[in-house]
Design an enzyme around this catalytic site. Sequence first.
Site, PDB file in Angstrom:
ATOM      1  N   ASP A   1       0.826  -1.209   0.000  1.00  0.00           N
ATOM      2  CA  ASP A   1       0.000   0.000   0.000  1.00  0.00           C
ATOM      3  C   ASP A   1       0.858   1.255   0.000  1.00  0.00           C
ATOM      4  O   ASP A   1       0.507   2.246  -0.637  1.00  0.00           O
ATOM      5  CB  ASP A   1      -0.960   0.016   1.197  1.00  0.00           C
ATOM      6  CG  ASP A   1      -1.783   1.294   1.200  1.00  0.00           C
ATOM      7  OD1 ASP A   1      -2.486   1.531   0.206  1.00  0.00           O
ATOM      8  OD2 ASP A   1      -1.695   2.079   2.163  1.00  0.00           O
TER       9      ASP A   1
ATOM     10  N   LYS B   1      -4.818  -2.547   5.260  1.00  0.00           N
ATOM     11  CA  LYS B   1      -4.178  -2.148   6.518  1.00  0.00           C
ATOM     12  C   LYS B   1      -5.033  -2.562   7.713  1.00  0.00           C
ATOM     13  O   LYS B   1      -4.519  -2.996   8.736  1.00  0.00           O
ATOM     14  CB  LYS B   1      -3.954  -0.623   6.512  1.00  0.00           C
ATOM     15  CG  LYS B   1      -2.850  -0.210   5.534  1.00  0.00           C
ATOM     16  CD  LYS B   1      -2.688   1.289   5.428  1.00  0.00           C
ATOM     17  CE  LYS B   1      -3.830   1.934   4.690  1.00  0.00           C
ATOM     18  NZ  LYS B   1      -3.612   3.280   4.193  1.00  0.00           N
TER      19      LYS B   1
ATOM     20  N   ARG C   1      -0.228   6.298  -6.764  1.00  0.00           N
ATOM     21  CA  ARG C   1      -1.578   6.830  -7.056  1.00  0.00           C
ATOM     22  C   ARG C   1      -1.601   8.346  -6.880  1.00  0.00           C
ATOM     23  O   ARG C   1      -2.239   9.069  -7.648  1.00  0.00           O
ATOM     24  CB  ARG C   1      -2.609   6.183  -6.119  1.00  0.00           C
ATOM     25  CG  ARG C   1      -2.927   4.749  -6.487  1.00  0.00           C
ATOM     26  CD  ARG C   1      -3.643   4.041  -5.347  1.00  0.00           C
ATOM     27  NE  ARG C   1      -4.902   4.658  -5.002  1.00  0.00           N
ATOM     28  CZ  ARG C   1      -5.453   4.632  -3.782  1.00  0.00           C
ATOM     29  NH1 ARG C   1      -4.852   4.006  -2.778  1.00  0.00           N
ATOM     30  NH2 ARG C   1      -6.596   5.218  -3.554  1.00  0.00           N
TER      31      ARG C   1
ATOM     32  N   SER D   1      -6.632  -0.196  -0.305  1.00  0.00           N
ATOM     33  CA  SER D   1      -5.659   0.518   0.511  1.00  0.00           C
ATOM     34  C   SER D   1      -6.068   0.511   1.986  1.00  0.00           C
ATOM     35  O   SER D   1      -5.289   0.132   2.868  1.00  0.00           O
ATOM     36  CB  SER D   1      -5.558   1.960  -0.024  1.00  0.00           C
ATOM     37  OG  SER D   1      -4.841   2.765   0.858  1.00  0.00           O
TER      38      SER D   1
END
Length: 434
Positions: free
Chosen positions: A161, A187, A168, A183
């Site tokens: 990520d 996490k 991104r 994303s």
Amino acid sequence: MRMYDLIEKKKMGQELSTEEIYHIIDGYTDGSIPDYQISALLMAIYFKGMNVRERYDLTMAMRDSGEILDLSSINGVKIDKHSTGGVGDKVTLVLGPIIASIGVPVAKMSGRGLGHTGGTIDKLEAFPGFNVELSDDDFIHQVNDIKIAVTGQSKNLAPADKKLYALRDVTATVDETSLITGSIMSKKLAAGTDAIVLDVTVGDGAFMKTKDKALELAQSMVDIGKRAGKKIAAILTNMDEPLGYAIGNNLEVIEAINALRGNGPKDLMEVVYSLGAQMIAFSGIETDKAKARLLMEKAIEDGSAFNKFVEFIEYQGGDASFAKDINKFKPAKYIIPVKANEAGYVHAIKAEAVGLASMTLGGGRETFDDVIDMSVGIILNKKVGDAISLDEPICFIHANSMEKAKVAEEMIRKAVSIKAEKCDEMTLIIDTVE
Ligand code: URA
């Protein structure tokens, strides 16, 4: 498997298989697939999207790119809370101690602020000595001992990520639902809790500016969480104006302390109680949300939430005398009122612009290396719906430089709209996705 073929496949709107998605994420994490090919793929995903199965695989591949915390040695249902970002968002500082004092284990990894939004970890550093880098063992031990620990995100949590987010950010592919889902949820899943409550913010100061986009994201994250076997719910909250009255690190911490002592702003407490009721319901301690709310109100009234906050700050090495005496926080050099040029009713205080004004004062970062000025920020004197008279302060700017204060004042003036006709206060809780 050739990366070229996978880009071509997504470009044509076809589905990527589980194996292909793992190949892409593993290859990007270990450096064998270059940025330029991933950039092209991200843009293809941006336009063609991903179905729920692909999103799930993307999330799991990103989760599996690094360490997955094992919290099984913590007793009880471990619950995480996550906000998609806002201005004046000090919810975790208030909510964590309240529900920990009721017996819900709060095992929370938090981030630092970036851009116009703030981060919980920065705010906790307002307490001198507070340790934001707990080892996994210390983190687990602390939650078992006092029911609450908050630490910075471990470096090896979802490393895919970190790389993807940076890419991104520079390829205009941040605001796509599958990519945001992957994303955030990678996490959350790597952080190892049993249940997740998401605060999906909507409006001017949020990632998602419209209710439809926010609902789509909320539904997507809830779908993925359920597929992964988690208890999960998302609550959509309004972020058109800042939450509470304080924006800026020390100022927000002081507002949070006041809230824990029973003097919290109405909007902040509404968000805290809504998220908290869901967390308490997931914990099994009280599944009736109205009764859960009463438990939280009682924890504030009888001082147990504030005492838990003090215990938590001390346990992590922070100087909790600041919580007992808020005058110990160093104030900014200048406190400047921004006065209304006309009388009427406040129709808008645009959150993003106020967040950016606070950043201009030195209260936020443009890059992760910037150092934050903890004392600066803005205290609103009015909220949307309030009446205001000529020359009455809209807000007070807390600044260490007059020059920066002038720039912030201009930004705030553009963010505020005052009109003659009455205006309702904002609806805070917009929707819930379970
Ligand atoms: N927050 C994240 O962690 N990731 C995103 O993509 C957007 C918001």
